[in-house]
Design an enzyme around this catalytic site. Structure first.
Site, short mmCIF file in Angstrom:
data_model
loop_
_atom_site.label_atom_id
_atom_site.label_comp_id
_atom_site.label_asym_id
_atom_site.label_seq_id
_atom_site.Cartn_x
_atom_site.Cartn_y
_atom_site.Cartn_z
CG ASP A 61 -1.73 1.22 1.40
OD1 ASP A 61 -1.89 1.97 0.40
OD2 ASP A 61 -2.25 1.44 2.52
CG ASN A 80 -2.96 5.52 -1.36
OD1 ASN A 80 -3.03 4.39 -0.84
ND2 ASN A 80 -3.94 6.03 -2.08
CG ASP A 132 -5.99 3.25 0.19
OD1 ASP A 132 -5.08 2.38 0.24
OD2 ASP A 132 -6.64 3.48 -0.86
CG ASP A 170 -1.11 1.95 -3.66
OD1 ASP A 170 0.13 1.81 -3.77
OD2 ASP A 170 -1.66 2.47 -2.66
CG ASP A 209 -5.70 -10.59 -15.30
OD1 ASP A 209 -6.53 -11.22 -15.97
OD2 ASP A 209 -5.14 -11.04 -14.28
CG ASP A 259 -10.57 -13.57 -16.06
OD1 ASP A 259 -9.91 -14.04 -15.13
OD2 ASP A 259 -11.81 -13.42 -16.02
CD GLU A 303 -8.68 -18.15 -15.29
OE1 GLU A 303 -8.72 -18.42 -14.09
OE2 GLU A 303 -9.49 -17.38 -15.82
CG HIS A 329 -6.06 -14.11 -8.37
ND1 HIS A 329 -5.48 -14.62 -9.52
CD2 HIS A 329 -7.31 -13.77 -8.71
CE1 HIS A 329 -6.36 -14.56 -10.51
NE2 HIS A 329 -7.48 -14.05 -10.05
CG ASP A 330 -8.95 -17.19 -9.01
OD1 ASP A 330 -9.34 -16.16 -8.42
OD2 ASP A 330 -8.87 -17.30 -10.25
O1 TEU Z 1 -11.21 -17.12 -12.70
C1 TEU Z 1 -11.95 -18.02 -13.41
C2 TEU Z 1 -12.17 -19.32 -12.75
O2 TEU Z 1 -12.85 -20.17 -13.27
C3 TEU Z 1 -11.60 -19.53 -11.44
O3 TEU Z 1 -10.39 -19.91 -11.17
C4 TEU Z 1 -12.53 -19.19 -10.38
O4 TEU Z 1 -12.03 -18.21 -9.53
C5 TEU Z 1 -12.80 -20.43 -9.62
O5 TEU Z 1 -13.33 -21.36 -10.47
C6 TEU Z 1 -13.76 -20.14 -8.55
O6 TEU Z 1 -14.04 -21.32 -7.89
C7 TEU Z 1 -10.98 -15.88 -13.26
C8 TEU Z 1 -10.22 -15.01 -12.29
O7 TEU Z 1 -8.96 -15.59 -12.06
C9 TEU Z 1 -11.02 -14.85 -11.05
O8 TEU Z 1 -10.34 -14.15 -10.05
C10 TEU Z 1 -12.30 -14.13 -11.42
O9 TEU Z 1 -13.15 -14.04 -10.31
C11 TEU Z 1 -13.03 -14.85 -12.55
O10 TEU Z 1 -12.18 -15.22 -13.62
C12 TEU Z 1 -14.06 -13.91 -13.16
O11 TEU Z 1 -13.42 -12.88 -13.84
CA CA Z 2 -3.43 2.22 -1.35
#
Ligand code: TEU
Ligand code: CA
Length: 566
Positions: A23, A25, A27, A31, A100, A201, A249, A322-323
């Site tokens: 972060d 700034n 908040d 960022d 992305d 994505d 993806e 991140h998922d």
């Molecule tokens: O994810 C798509 C996707 O199918 C996943 O990995 C999903 O988060 C998982 O199936 C949930 O159980 C992409 C992005 O990586 C994710 O962060 C987004 O939420 C999603 O697309 C929609 O844009």
């Molecule tokens: Ca920030």
């Protein structure tokens, strides 16, 4: 391969989830300014590419995967000037920046969707996917990924619009050529600005079959037109530009599909993210239904992809993003203990687990993707109350599951294992300040159970027990070794329940082949003779280089790379 290999066969990518990185700034939300100040941390690893999760203008219904302006930066993250400054710095560090690209859907606040809602006849209407009600309800039974029907009612037009994710993420209509033009124009703007490629994505979802739309079968991914769209995109955006990286993806993609998507002759994508190996521990009903970690299945799955893309195409390699939950918690010593019915200490053999998993992944053939925090062995968040969660998928699922009668404790337990928030706790830079050096104020999401035990500062000071240093060695090894980059892959001892072993070799034998051996158990392991006999000089190990007499066995969670005596 007769031609020189593409540059990305030797590249390692580092994924930044900007709201959780640093972060700048004050908040409480990460960022671009914060990221720019922390770039040395990424560059010092030796990675070649930074992939930045979405920073475009967005109402943040899904943390930026709902974009309301593809050509601007969200004020939460900074400005276009700040972005340009970051890009200069990334390039100055000798790295590339991949953005992305979220064009299966936009935000419902995007001007395109606002215009599309004005009437059934306005030109933008057809940029999204609309259907009239059937007998007063949704046109079919498709469900959205984050709960509820995939159709939402729009009173103004008297129609339903399609959204595979939240209602705030309407799906774009890729059958509309004007919409496709607008997307290609936008992509070209970013590349002209200096960006080096895209992570796309859910890109295999963009082609929907109108017949399937009508009859309600779930054939919304992998329709044949997907290849037309990607070839057109290539021609309109990527052709003639050098040294880009494109990765799609693709939940549900098969090896056979991936060959088509990544065959260089077809001019579609450089590589795809497949989901087979991160689905093995999902139960029959949903990802929140947890199956125990099964090493034999995981090895077999990755090996199948290695073989399937050996001659044509290319693999991406990842254990997390991140998922997904943290690899240490999902595939490490704690996961193996849980699979045997023991209650596991989340920190048990953490250094060994993190470095073993990294060794195995980086020694496969493909382009490794390293998710922020995994380079210091972060563990799952360990949240125990629903108000600690932020992720829309987790919150929706919890509400639904408890509504259907699941005991709250069971639902919380499922989230603790599987929630996407496991990967979204702030980067713990140090233990000197209450927010771990991530921010001056309370972060948007809790630091998680790992802090203050696991921090960048303590890991980097840990000498030969530093997860970060081990990643540096693995990345350097890829850069130095053609065998690591493009050598053939062969799995050894496929049925062994605790040993992960394989070889890598070049046909021309210009370099020695390599054997990788890894012990995913808490006991000392004596290697099978057929493996032990191959072990030449030890090139790298997470517990150091053994004395020659000790090379026939592995310590708990030890992983080593040896030259292959064949
Ligand atoms: O994810 C798509 C996707 O199918 C996943 O990995 C999903 O988060 C998982 O199936 C949930 O159980 C992409 C992005 O990586 C994710 O962060 C987004 O939420 C999603 O697309 C929609 O844009
Ligand atoms: Ca920030």
């Amino acid at each position: 391969m007769d031609e020189p290999e593409p540059w990305w066969t030797g590249a390692v990518v580092y994924q930044v989830y900007p709201r959780s990185f640093a972060d700048g700034n004050g908040d409480g939300i990460g960022d671009l300014a914060g990221l720019r100040r922390r770039l040395d941390h990424i560059a010092d690893l030796g990675v070649d590419v930074v992939w930045l999760s979405p920073v475009y203008r967005s109402p943040q219904a899904d943390n930026g995967y709902d974009i309301s302006d593809y050509e601007d930066i969200d004020p939460l993250f900074g400005t276009l000037d700040e972005f340009d400054a970051l890009l200069v710095e990334v390039h100055r560090h000798g790295m590339k920046l991949v953005m992305d690209l979220v064009v299966n859907h936009s935000s419902d606040q995007h001007p395109w969707f606002q215009a599309a809602k004005l009437s059934r006849t306005c030109p933008k209407h057809d940029w999204y996917i609309w259907r009239d009600p059937v007998d007063g309800h949704e046109p079919n039974e498709w469900r959205a990924a984050f709960g509820g029907p995939a159709w939402s009612w729009d009173p103004g037009t008297g129609q339903y619009y399609l959204h595979m994710f939240t209602p705030q993420q309407p799906d774009l209509n890729w059958d509309n050529a004007d919409m496709r033009d607008a997307v290609y124009t936008m992509m070209n703007h970013w590349l002209d600005r200096g960006v080096d490629g895209f992570r796309m994505d859910v890109i295999n979802h963009i082609a929907k079959d109108p017949a399937a739309l009508a009859d309600g079968s779930a054939a919304y991914v992998m329709q044949p037109r997907i290849h037309d769209h990607l070839q057109e995109m290539h021609e309109r955006v990527f052709a003639g530009r050098d040294a880009l990286l494109t990765v799609g993806e693709m939940p549900g993609v098969t090896v056979e599909d991936a060959v088509l998507f990544t065959d260089p002759e077809r001019h579609e994508l450089d590589m795809v993210f497949q989901f087979e190996h991160v689905g093995l521990d999902h139960g029959p009903t949903s990802k929140f239904d947890n199956e125990p970690f099964d090493l034999v299945a995981l090895k077999a799955s990755l090996a199948r992809w290695q073989t399937g893309l050996a001659d044509t195409g290319w693999n991406s390699l990842y254990l997390a993003n991140h998922d997904q939950p943290r690899p240490v918690s999902r595939f490490g010593a704690a996961a193996v203990a849980a699979a045997h019915g023991f209650r596991a200490d989340p920190f048990d053999l953490r250094y060994e687990s993190a470095t073993l998993l990294a060794t195995v992944l980086h020694l496969h053939r493909g382009t490794p993707y390293l998710y922020q925090g995994d380079e210091i062995g972060m563990v799952n968040a360990g949240f125990t109350a629903i108000d600690e969660y932020r992720d829309v998928e987790s919150l929706n699922w919890f509400r639904g599951a408890v509504g259907r009668g699941m005991p709250v404790d069971d639902a919380l337990q499922a989230l603790a294992v599987r929630s996407r928030d496991n990967a979204r706790t702030p980067m713990p830079w140090d233990d000197a300040t209450p927010a771990g050096g991530f921010s001056d104020v309370e972060p948007w999401i809790g630091m998680g159970q790992g802090w203050p035990r696991v921090t960048v500062a303590s890991d980097r000071a840990a000498g030969d027990r530093s997860v970060y240093e081990h990643h540096r060695r693995l990345i350097a090894l890829r850069h130095d070794s053609r065998t690591v980059r493009v050598g053939d892959f062969t799995l050894l001892e496929a049925d062994h329940a605790a040993l992960w072993a394989f070889t890598r070799s070049l046909e021309d034998a210009a370099e020695p082949g390599l054997v990788v051996v890894a012990n995913l158990s808490s006991s000392r392991m004596t290697l099978p003779d057929a493996v032990a006999e191959r072990l030449g000089r030890c090139v790298l190990g997470n517990l150091g280089v053994p004395a020659p007499d000790d090379a026939r066995s592995l310590q708990p969670w030890e992983a080593r790379v040896h030259e292959d005596l064949g």
